[in-house]
Design a protein around this motif. Structure first.
Motif, mmCIF file in Angstrom:
data_model
loop_
_atom_site.group_PDB
_atom_site.id
_atom_site.type_symbol
_atom_site.label_atom_id
_atom_site.label_comp_id
_atom_site.label_asym_id
_atom_site.label_seq_id
_atom_site.Cartn_x
_atom_site.Cartn_y
_atom_site.Cartn_z
ATOM 1 N N ARG A 27 0.834 -1.208 0.000
ATOM 2 C CA ARG A 27 0.000 0.000 0.000
ATOM 3 C C ARG A 27 0.865 1.253 0.000
ATOM 4 O O ARG A 27 0.608 2.214 -0.743
ATOM 5 C CB ARG A 27 -0.931 -0.004 1.214
ATOM 6 N N LYS A 106 -4.481 5.064 -1.477
ATOM 7 C CA LYS A 106 -5.153 4.015 -0.722
ATOM 8 C C LYS A 106 -4.968 4.249 0.770
ATOM 9 O O LYS A 106 -3.840 4.302 1.263
ATOM 10 C CB LYS A 106 -4.589 2.641 -1.097
ATOM 11 N N ARG A 110 -7.146 -0.249 3.139
ATOM 12 C CA ARG A 110 -7.897 -0.180 1.889
ATOM 13 C C ARG A 110 -7.173 -0.854 0.721
ATOM 14 O O ARG A 110 -7.642 -0.780 -0.403
ATOM 15 C CB ARG A 110 -8.176 1.280 1.520
ATOM 16 N N TYR A 111 -6.037 -1.458 0.987
ATOM 17 C CA TYR A 111 -5.299 -2.181 -0.050
ATOM 18 C C TYR A 111 -5.358 -3.655 0.328
ATOM 19 O O TYR A 111 -4.767 -4.073 1.322
ATOM 20 C CB TYR A 111 -3.855 -1.680 -0.108
ATOM 21 N N ASP A 112 -6.058 -4.456 -0.441
ATOM 22 C CA ASP A 112 -6.451 -5.792 0.019
ATOM 23 C C ASP A 112 -5.848 -6.957 -0.749
ATOM 24 O O ASP A 112 -6.237 -8.103 -0.506
ATOM 25 C CB ASP A 112 -7.984 -5.924 -0.025
#
Length: 385
Positions: A27, A106, A110-112
Motif C-alpha cells: 500500500r 489508498k 484499503r489495499y487488500d
C-alpha cells in the motif's frame, strides 16, 4: 484460455501478521508511485513512467530493508497497478470534458491484495498434495483445495476479505467445448415469486437471500449502533455484520452461477430483456431488484455463454442477446394484441384471440420473438460475436 481458481487460506497468527505487513508495504509503495509522478510534474514538468519507477526499486529495497522480504516481482506488480490507474485516468480525460477521476491514494486497510505475476518463478508452490502452499516471505500456509486445479499456474494473488485470506490462482487450461445445442430460449427476470421464467414455461423461484435475513441484519445493525465507535466491541460487531453481508452476497453469487450454467449447458441462444438496472434500482422496487442481482446474473450469463477465446476466436460459444423490454408483458405472444394490465394480474385471457396466458411466460415468449432476425428463426440480432 485462462481460468481463475479461488481457495481459502488458513494462516497461523504470525503468518497473518506477515500477510498484513506485506499488504501495508504494498500500500505504501502504491501511494508513493502517484506521489512521485505528481511532484515530478509539478516541480520540474517531467513525466515519470512505469519503467523509470521500476528501475528505482533496487534503490528502494536498499534504503528500506523491510521491502527485501517481498519478492521483486510483487513490487513491480504494485507499480504496474498504479500505472494502470494513470492510464485509465488519461483515457477518461480524453473521452470526457468533466472530471476524469485522478488516481486516489489508498487509505490504511484499503489495499487488500498483492500478486505474484509468475507464480512458480516467484516462490509460490503447492505442498503436501495441495494441503499447503509456500509463499515467498510468508512461509508454508494451510490451504483448502476444495476443487482440483486445471492447467498450468500462471499467477497467484493473495487477497484479504475482512479477516479471511484467500489465494487466487490463474491457470492456463485447455478449453472444454459446450455440448451442441440449437435450441433458443427467452427469459423474463423477476423478483417475487420467480427470479426467472423461461419461454418454455420453466420457472425458477427467487431465493430472496437478503429479504429472508433482513430481520437478523437489522438486529446486528442495532447492536453495532449501540457500541462506541472505534472501541473493541464496535470493531467486533462491525466484523460480525460484514460477515453476515458477505454470506448473503456469496449465496446470491452461487445461485447466479448455477442458474447461468444450467441455461448455457442446455441452450444455444439465450435472449433476455436489455434492462436499465440502475434506473430500476432507484425505483420503488429497488430492494427486490438489488436483492435479485440482475446485473450480476446477466454479467455471469454473458461470461459463461461466450465460452472460450483462442487467438480472438470464440470456441463453441453460446449467444446471449438483449432486446428492448418495452411492452413485453403487455403484448399477446399469439396475436400481438396489446393491453395494459396491473402487476397483480399474473394470468389473463387475451381478449382478441382468447388464449389463456401466464403473464411472465408470455413476456418471455415475446422476448424470444424479438430476437429473431427473420421468420426462419436463423440469425439473431445483437448476438455475441
Amino acid at each position: 484460455m485462462r481460468k481463475a481458481f479461488k481457495y481459502r487460506l488458513y494462516p497461523i497468527k504470525p503468518q497473518a501478521k506477515d500477510l498484513e505487513r506485506a499488504l501495508e508495504l504494498c500500500r505504501q509503495l502504491y501511494n508513493a508511485a502517484p506521489q512521485e509522478r505528481r511532484e515530478a510534474y509539478k516541480k520540474a514538468g517531467k513525466t515519470v513512467g512505469f519503467y523509470e519507477q521500476k528501475r528505482s526499486l533496487p534503490e528502494v529495497r536498499a534504503a528500506l530493508p523491510e521491502y527485501k522480504r517481498l519478492h521483486s516481482q510483487v513490487l513491480q506488480d504494485v507499480l504496474h497497478r498504479a500505472d494502470r490507474a494513470f492510464q485509465g485516468f488519461f483515457r477518461r480525460l480524453k473521452g470526457r470534458k468533466g472530471k476524469a477521476g485522478f488516481p486516489r491514494f489508498k487509505g490504511k486497510g484499503r489495499y487488500d491484495s498483492f500478486t505474484f505475476p509468475q507464480a512458480y518463478a516467484t516462490g509460490v508452490k503447492l505442498q503436501e498434495g495441495g494441503k499447503r502452499v509456500f509463499l515467498f516471505g510468508i512461509g508454508s500456509v494451510k490451504l483448502k483445495l476444495h476443487r482440483p486445479l486445471a492447467g498450468k499456474i500462471k499467477t497467484a494473488t493473495i487477497k484479504r476479505e475482512e479477516k479471511e485470506w484467500y489465494i487466487v490462482f490463474v491457470c492456463e487450461a485447455e478449453p472444454k467445448p459446450f455440448p451442441p445445442s440449437e435450441e433458443a430460449v427467452g427469459i423474463d427476470l423477476g423478483t417475487n415469486p420467480y427470479f426467472l421464467v423461461a419461454s418454455n414455461g420453466e420457472k425458477i423461484e427467487a431465493p430472496r437471500y437478503y429479504q429472508r435475513t433482513q430481520k437478523k441484519l437489522a438486529e446486528k445493525q442495532k447492536e453495532l449502533s449501540r457500541k462506541r465507535r472505534g472501541s473493541h466491541r464496535y470493531l467486533k460487531a462491525r466484523e460480525g455484520l460484514a460477515k453476515f453481508h458477505r454470506k448473503v452476497a456469496r449465496q446470491r453469487r452461487d445461485f447466479h452461477h448455477k442458474v447461468a450454467r444450467s441455461l448455457v449447458n442446455r441452450y444455444g441462444t439465450i435472449v433476455h430483456e436489455d434492462l436499465n438496472v440502475l434506473g430500476l434500482a432507484r425505483s420503488r422496487a429497488a430492494k427486490g431488484v438489488l436483492d435479485a442481482g440482475w446485473a450480476q446474473f446477466l454479467s455471469i450469463l454473458a461470461y459463461k455463454a461466450e465460452g472460450h477465446r483462442v487467438s480472438g476466436k470464440v470456441l463453441a460459444g453460446r449467444r446471449v442477446v438483449g432486446v428492448d423490454p418495452k411492452h413485453t408483458s403487455q403484448d399477446c405472444p399469439v396475436c400481438g394484441h396489446r393491453e395494459k394490465r396491473p402487476l397483480w394480474v399474473r394470468e389473463f385471457t387475451c381478449p382478441a384471440c382468447g388464449t389463456l396466458l401466464h403473464r411472465d411466460v408470455a413476456a418471455a415468449q415475446n422476448v424470444l420473438a424479438r430476437a429473431w432476425a427473420g421468420p426462419s428463426g436463423k440469425g439473431v440480432a445483437g448476438a455475441i460475436p
